[in-house]
Design an enzyme around this catalytic site. Structure first.
Site, mmCIF file in Angstrom:
data_model
loop_
_atom_site.group_PDB
_atom_site.id
_atom_site.type_symbol
_atom_site.label_atom_id
_atom_site.label_comp_id
_atom_site.label_asym_id
_atom_site.label_seq_id
_atom_site.Cartn_x
_atom_site.Cartn_y
_atom_site.Cartn_z
ATOM 1 N N THR A 1 -7.730 29.278 -11.184
ATOM 2 C CA THR A 1 -6.548 28.719 -10.520
ATOM 3 C C THR A 1 -6.583 27.200 -10.443
ATOM 4 O OG1 THR A 1 -6.250 30.726 -9.194
ATOM 5 C CG2 THR A 1 -5.242 28.721 -8.353
ATOM 6 N N ASP B 1 -8.767 33.679 -17.427
ATOM 7 C CA ASP B 1 -8.466 34.139 -16.073
ATOM 8 C C ASP B 1 -9.716 34.878 -15.613
ATOM 9 O OD1 ASP B 1 -7.677 35.936 -13.908
ATOM 10 O OD2 ASP B 1 -5.620 35.348 -14.380
ATOM 11 N N SER B 2 -10.215 34.580 -14.433
ATOM 12 C CA SER B 2 -11.509 35.153 -14.037
ATOM 13 C C SER B 2 -11.475 36.674 -13.948
ATOM 14 C CB SER B 2 -11.976 34.558 -12.701
ATOM 15 O OG SER B 2 -11.227 35.047 -11.618
ATOM 16 N N SER B 3 -10.299 37.264 -13.814
ATOM 17 C CA SER B 3 -10.209 38.723 -13.787
ATOM 18 C C SER B 3 -10.618 39.335 -15.121
ATOM 19 C CB SER B 3 -8.784 39.160 -13.435
ATOM 20 O OG SER B 3 -8.424 38.709 -12.150
ATOM 21 N N THR C 1 -11.642 32.214 -8.732
ATOM 22 C CA THR C 1 -12.246 32.721 -7.495
ATOM 23 C C THR C 1 -12.368 34.236 -7.450
ATOM 24 O OG1 THR C 1 -10.095 32.773 -6.362
ATOM 25 C CG2 THR C 1 -11.391 30.751 -6.180
ATOM 26 N N ASP C 2 -11.512 34.962 -8.185
ATOM 27 C CA ASP C 2 -11.496 36.418 -8.041
ATOM 28 C C ASP C 2 -12.840 37.049 -8.375
ATOM 29 O OD1 ASP C 2 -8.936 36.430 -7.136
ATOM 30 O OD2 ASP C 2 -8.014 37.113 -8.997
#
Length: 564
Positions: free
Chosen positions: A19, A84-86, A116-117
């Site tokens: 993010t 994207d960390s996901s 952060t996820d």
């Protein structure tokens, strides 16, 4: 742990996505390229005049002076592609670890900018991949993009750079909302608020406010001159099973099938679960067939014990205790242990039960028995007499042994000091006494014993901290009560910036922290530098529980902030 020295500290900032650098496209946030260019427009992240004077490369930035005689220079390495960390997996985390390995000799520290996820998972995995760290590796990110008007990204990234550049903390850490945590102790606890992470069972390694407070005794020591070892053979076939009331044995049997090689099982309370014979049989059969199952509590705080019959039943089924590990750390550790070649099943279980990277707090008896009984060593040392060499050895070793016993909550060893008329106010190099250590750890029984034996309740370490202040920071209410009953009071120096600290706790909704300060005798109406008090901050943040708590403390009413 020492403060980093030298006129220039060079860091590598690995930007993986997340993010913090995202931009809006079609009404949704997507990974945004060119973070270094964005940072160059922000004076807090780049001194263009210094960069030009020293002909720094395009991808290299320099912070404004952190101190009169030191500069932090950092190179931004942007991953291709950004993630994207996901979508992050062990494969991507191996790439990060290998990037650190390739550049290890060039830089004095590393910052990993991550979404952060899954940041807590990443920090845990990297802590096991990177063995024999001599340099800090700090993960950070943001809840709001850095270019937004109101963003946590600027403080988080700046804090991570300063911690990695100014201090030698040779661990994988996570910096968020002015706190530096051990990475494998963290978990994400809030999807929206800036205080997104916590370390449930270990205090922060460092806290940033008007001053930087380092919890020195918590920082793990570097392994001598050992070279960095990167473990890239991590086992991906591990899973997470959360028990719930009435979970069918058939569902558990289906979940435990190959190719799964290891499972972290989240249980109730202190490691309890259903004791239905069919469910226990499924777990027992899976364990006998070589599947490793680690028992972790699904509670945010606390540890797995065998206090209850259902917990004993779990242990009897061949399940390994995860003690107080987070599920993220347990998954990472399981992947690491299963990825080690040439180990027997029993060897792997023994490794899982050991504290390898500071990821768990073992019971005091386990700590003392890992390399032999500490108490026996103390008794032998105390019994030595007659020679100058023996006296010198006592002077050198006894303070450390006394503090180790206090840290472990070992009453028997401390009693050996008492019986041989030894001083329990021994101090180590940083001025810590056994009472300081026991208060910080929350060992109420040890604190009681030390106070009864004349420990100095007002002792100050080299940072001017009392045992009472350390108990407050650890939120150990029973210890705070014992110290207060013994006459402990917070000094004016310890209360100097308490208003700012109280407002910070109120903004985060930290009722437990506020209660600890109140119990220690602090005035909860003390204003911060802006003239606001904790109650006003809690009301503005909409933290109803904190407002109710503060209003219940009759002496915590504060006046309106003074106009500027």
């Amino acid at each position: 742990m020492a403060r980093a020295m030298g006129p220039e500290r060079r860091l590598l900032a690995i930007y993986t996505g997340g993010t913090i650098g995202m931009r809006s496209e079609g009404g949704v946030l997507v990974p945004g390229r060119g973070l270094a260019a964005v940072l160059k427009t922000l004076h807090m992240f780049h001194d263009e005049e210094y960069a030009q004077a020293h002909s720094l490369p395009e991808d290299t930035l320099v912070l404004p002076p952190a101190s009169p005689d030191q500069r932090i220079i950092y190179t931004v390495l942007e991953c291709q592609p950004l993630f994207d960390s996901s979508d992050m997996t062990i494969t991507e985390w191996v790439q990060i670890a290998q990037t650190i390995e390739r550049h290890y000799a060039q830089y004095q520290g590393f910052v990993v900018i991550h979404g952060t996820d899954t940041m807590a998972f990443a920090a845990s995995v990297l802590s096991f991949m990177l063995e024999n760290l001599q340099k800090p590796v700090v993960l950070t990110g943001a809840q709001v993009p850095i270019h937004a008007l109101w963003s946590d990204g600027r403080e988080n990234l700046l804090g991570a750079l300063l911690m990695a550049g100014q201090y030698v903390i040779p661990e994988v850490c996570l910096f968020f909302q002015n706190q530096l945590f051990r990475g494998n102790r963290t978990t994400k606890v809030d999807a929206r608020r800036f205080a997104a992470f916590c370390s449930p069972n270990l205090p922060p390694l460092a806290t940033v406010g008007a001053d930087v407070t380092i919890n020195r005794e918590l920082v793990r020591k570097a392994c001598g001159k050992s070279h960095l070892v990167v473990h890239s053979s991590m086992e991906p076939d591990v899973g997470l099973l959360r028990l719930y009331p009435g979970i069918p044995a058939s569902l558990v049997r289906t979940f435990l099938q190959p190719p799964l090689k290891g499972v972290v099982m989240e249980t109730f309370g202190s490691g309890n679960g259903p004791t239905k014979p069919d469910l226990l049989q499924e777990l027992r059969v899976a364990a006998e067939q070589g599947l490793i199952i680690v028992n972790c509590t699904h509670c945010l705080q606390g540890a797995v014990t065998s206090d209850y019959a259902s917990g004993m039943a779990m242990a009897g089924a061949g399940i390994v205790s995860g003690f107080d590990m987070t599920s993220e750390a347990a998954l990472a550790k399981l992947s690491y242990v299963l990825g080690q070649p040439g180990l027997s099943l029993n060897d792997r279980k023994k490794l899982l039960a050991k504290d390898l990277r500071g990821e768990m707090t073992l019971p005091a008896t386990d700590v003392l028995l890992q390399d032999g009984m500490l108490g026996c060593r103390v008794a032998w040392l105390l019994s030595m007499n007659g020679s100058q060499e023996a006296d010198t050895m006592k002077d050198v070793l006894l303070p450390g042994l006394a503090l180790a016993a206090a840290h472990a909550g070992d009453l028997d060893t401390l009693q050996a000091f008492v019986e041989l008329d030894r001083d329990l106010n021994l101090k180590d190099y940083s001025g810590q006494t056994p009472l300081h250590v026991a208060a910080r750890r929350g060992h109420a029984a040890v604190v009681t014993m030390l106070l009864q034996r004349g420990a100095d309740v007002d002792a100050r370490n080299e940072d001017g901290q009392s045992p009472l202040l350390l108990a407050v920071r650890g939120r150990h209410q029973s210890v705070i009560g014992l110290l207060r009953a013994a006459g402990a009071r917070l000094s004016p120096q310890e209360l100097e910036d308490v208003g700012t600290e109280l407002c910070r706790l109120a903004s985060r909704g930290d009722s437990e922290g506020l209660r600890a300060w109140w119990q220690a005798g602090a005035d909860l109406g003390q204003p911060d530098y802006d003239g606001h008090c904790a109650l006003q901050v809690a009301e503005a943040a909409g933290n109803a529980d904190v407002v109710a708590l503060l209003q219940s403390f009759k002496d915590s009413v504060c006046a309106q902030p003074q106009p500027h």
